[in-house]
Design a protein around this motif. Sequence first.
Motif, PDB file in Angstrom:
ATOM      1  N   ARG A  65       4.211   2.445 -13.957  1.00 23.78           N
ATOM      2  CA  ARG A  65       4.730   1.395 -14.836  1.00 23.78           C
ATOM      3  C   ARG A  65       6.203   1.653 -15.184  1.00 23.78           C
ATOM      4  N   ALA A  66       6.557   2.930 -15.380  1.00 22.62           N
ATOM      5  CA  ALA A  66       7.937   3.267 -15.744  1.00 22.62           C
ATOM      6  C   ALA A  66       8.918   2.929 -14.631  1.00 22.62           C
ATOM      7  N   LEU A  67       8.485   2.984 -13.379  1.00 28.39           N
ATOM      8  CA  LEU A  67       9.369   2.640 -12.261  1.00 28.39           C
ATOM      9  C   LEU A  67       9.935   1.235 -12.432  1.00 28.39           C
ATOM     10  N   GLU A  68       9.103   0.332 -12.913  1.00 28.86           N
ATOM     11  CA  GLU A  68       9.515  -1.057 -13.086  1.00 28.86           C
ATOM     12  C   GLU A  68      10.573  -1.201 -14.175  1.00 28.86           C
ATOM     13  N   ARG A  69      10.555  -0.293 -15.136  1.00 34.63           N
ATOM     14  CA  ARG A  69      11.565  -0.327 -16.196  1.00 34.63           C
ATOM     15  C   ARG A  69      12.885   0.290 -15.736  1.00 34.63           C
ATOM     16  N   GLU A  70      12.820   1.152 -14.742  1.00 29.03           N
ATOM     17  CA  GLU A  70      14.004   1.861 -14.266  1.00 29.03           C
ATOM     18  C   GLU A  70      14.748   1.128 -13.161  1.00 29.03           C
ATOM     19  N   ARG A  71      14.068   0.240 -12.424  1.00 31.63           N
ATOM     20  CA  ARG A  71      14.664  -0.415 -11.273  1.00 31.63           C
ATOM     21  C   ARG A  71      14.283  -1.901 -11.246  1.00 31.63           C
ATOM     22  N   PRO A  72      15.107  -2.740 -10.606  1.00 34.28           N
ATOM     23  CA  PRO A  72      14.785  -4.170 -10.489  1.00 34.28           C
ATOM     24  C   PRO A  72      13.740  -4.394  -9.393  1.00 34.28           C
ATOM     25  N   VAL A  73      12.495  -4.190  -9.740  1.00 27.85           N
ATOM     26  CA  VAL A  73      11.389  -4.303  -8.790  1.00 27.85           C
ATOM     27  C   VAL A  73      10.124  -4.631  -9.566  1.00 27.85           C
ATOM     28  N   THR A  74       9.191  -5.298  -8.913  1.00 28.67           N
ATOM     29  CA  THR A  74       7.878  -5.540  -9.498  1.00 28.67           C
ATOM     30  C   THR A  74       6.912  -4.493  -8.969  1.00 28.67           C
ATOM     31  N   HIS A  81       0.861  -1.188   0.000  1.00 26.89           N
ATOM     32  CA  HIS A  81       0.000   0.000   0.000  1.00 26.89           C
ATOM     33  C   HIS A  81       0.893   1.232   0.000  1.00 26.89           C
ATOM     34  N   THR A  82       1.053   1.864  -1.171  1.00 27.34           N
ATOM     35  CA  THR A  82       1.824   3.102  -1.258  1.00 27.34           C
ATOM     36  C   THR A  82       1.172   4.079  -2.236  1.00 27.34           C
ATOM     37  N   HIS A  83       1.462   5.352  -2.002  1.00 28.21           N
ATOM     38  CA  HIS A  83       1.111   6.444  -2.914  1.00 28.21           C
ATOM     39  C   HIS A  83       2.439   7.057  -3.381  1.00 28.21           C
ATOM     40  N   LEU A  84       3.281   6.223  -3.918  1.00 28.22           N
ATOM     41  CA  LEU A  84       4.677   6.578  -4.179  1.00 28.22           C
ATOM     42  C   LEU A  84       4.830   7.696  -5.201  1.00 28.22           C
ATOM     43  N   VAL A  85       3.941   7.743  -6.180  1.00 26.61           N
ATOM     44  CA  VAL A  85       4.015   8.743  -7.255  1.00 26.61           C
ATOM     45  C   VAL A  85       3.138   9.937  -6.888  1.00 26.61           C
ATOM     46  N   LEU A  87       7.416  13.564 -12.306  1.00 27.24           N
ATOM     47  CA  LEU A  87       6.913  12.598 -11.331  1.00 27.24           C
ATOM     48  C   LEU A  87       7.848  11.399 -11.206  1.00 27.24           C
ATOM     49  N   LEU A  88       8.393  10.960 -12.324  1.00 27.75           N
ATOM     50  CA  LEU A  88       9.330   9.844 -12.286  1.00 27.75           C
ATOM     51  C   LEU A  88      10.595  10.229 -11.526  1.00 27.75           C
ATOM     52  N   ALA A  89      11.093  11.424 -11.779  1.00 20.33           N
ATOM     53  CA  ALA A  89      12.337  11.866 -11.138  1.00 20.33           C
ATOM     54  C   ALA A  89      12.181  11.973  -9.624  1.00 20.33           C
ATOM     55  N   THR A  90      11.007  12.373  -9.144  1.00 21.88           N
ATOM     56  CA  THR A  90      10.813  12.493  -7.699  1.00 21.88           C
ATOM     57  C   THR A  90      10.440  11.165  -7.054  1.00 21.88           C
ATOM     58  N   ALA A  91       9.851  10.253  -7.818  1.00 19.70           N
ATOM     59  CA  ALA A  91       9.460   8.959  -7.248  1.00 19.70           C
ATOM     60  C   ALA A  91      10.641   8.007  -7.112  1.00 19.70           C
TER      61      ALA A  91
END
Length: 394
Positions: free
Chosen positions: A148-157, A61-65, A108-112
């Motif tokens: 969705r882009a976070l998953e492409r930038e880092r090794p995470v699901t 449960h996160t509101h990361l973005v 948003l990607l840069a801050t997340a």
Amino acid sequence: MILTHATVATLDQSAALLSDSAIVLEGNRIAWVGPMEALPAGGERVDLGGRLVTPGLIDCHTHLVHGGDRAREFEMRLNGASYEEVARAGGGIVSTVRATRDATEADLLATALPRLDQMLAEGVTTVEVKSGYGLTVADELKMLRVARALERERPVTVHTSLLAAHAVPPEYAGRADAYVDEVCIPALHAAHAEHLVDSVDGFCEGIAFSPDQIDRVFTAARSLGLPVRLHAEQLSNLGGAALAARHGALSADHLEYLDEAGAIAMAGAGTVAVILPGAFYTLRETKLPPIDLLRRHGVRMAVATDCNPGTAPMTSLTLAMNMACTLFRMTPDEVLAGVTTHAAAALGLSDRGRVAPGQRADLAIWNARHPAELSYRIGATPLYARIHGGRLDT
């Protein structure tokens, strides 16, 4: 790859803590777990020297973005303003909405990403990320694209949740039903068409949406085959948990005001209770979630950060574990299951959350010997290495 001389917290029903054991990984799956003396031959070996291995942690449960921050509102609350007073004065969620609408996807990607990096440094291998700060069709989709882009930038699901039913934006003040019809449900269909959404969430509360309004959103979600989750019973009891259970929800989250009827409904539906001590702490709440009630009815309890700019500006899942123990008297075993096995269930992911053959090779390796150390320490993260999909990340 073979991990040797490990102390393994399997979180599997058939075993507890295994000493001097090994784990064999094949591709992105766990192939074998057992004692060193029974270890199959072959493979690249990594000696862990007795270190603790758990499933990779899952922040469900996160509101990361989001755009901006709400440090000023933090100060207001310290001076006596309630969460509801801040919200009704135009602050709260709405202030983050303004900042998020003004931000580009790149912003948003840069801050997340820094927030996500802090989570990964604590052993997180799967993270749920909600929308809910755009509150227009275009801005909700923007948030989900960034998730969705976070998953492409880092090794995470990344598991994405559409939370268009989070707050009524100013342009729809007094017209929540119109907002549901003109934004929430169209955003749901658009996100589904773009394959941006894994589940649908809502906020059932007096300052947000009524049970009837949430019911309409959930009915639309289920018509598309999407699972649902709900922020329920955080500030009052509107029967949101029972509503979520009627829709077969994966989870109901917060739950400070949950009653026995709601707990019974959740148990019957298999709905996971997501416990969020960070918001309780930040808001200086006094109404404790009914942990004993949930135990008594056999409701599985997950634990998450609720990472968000207003009521839980935290990225530390191990701190959330400590808070759940200290503030709510959950046990170290309960909170470890809450950030692994039960967190996986809260996302509908049956392929992770345990160290067992056939499970995803998502693991956390700790400079620790016993699982209680993970919830015992405050402000210290003893992560030694993280494995995501069978790949070692030290």
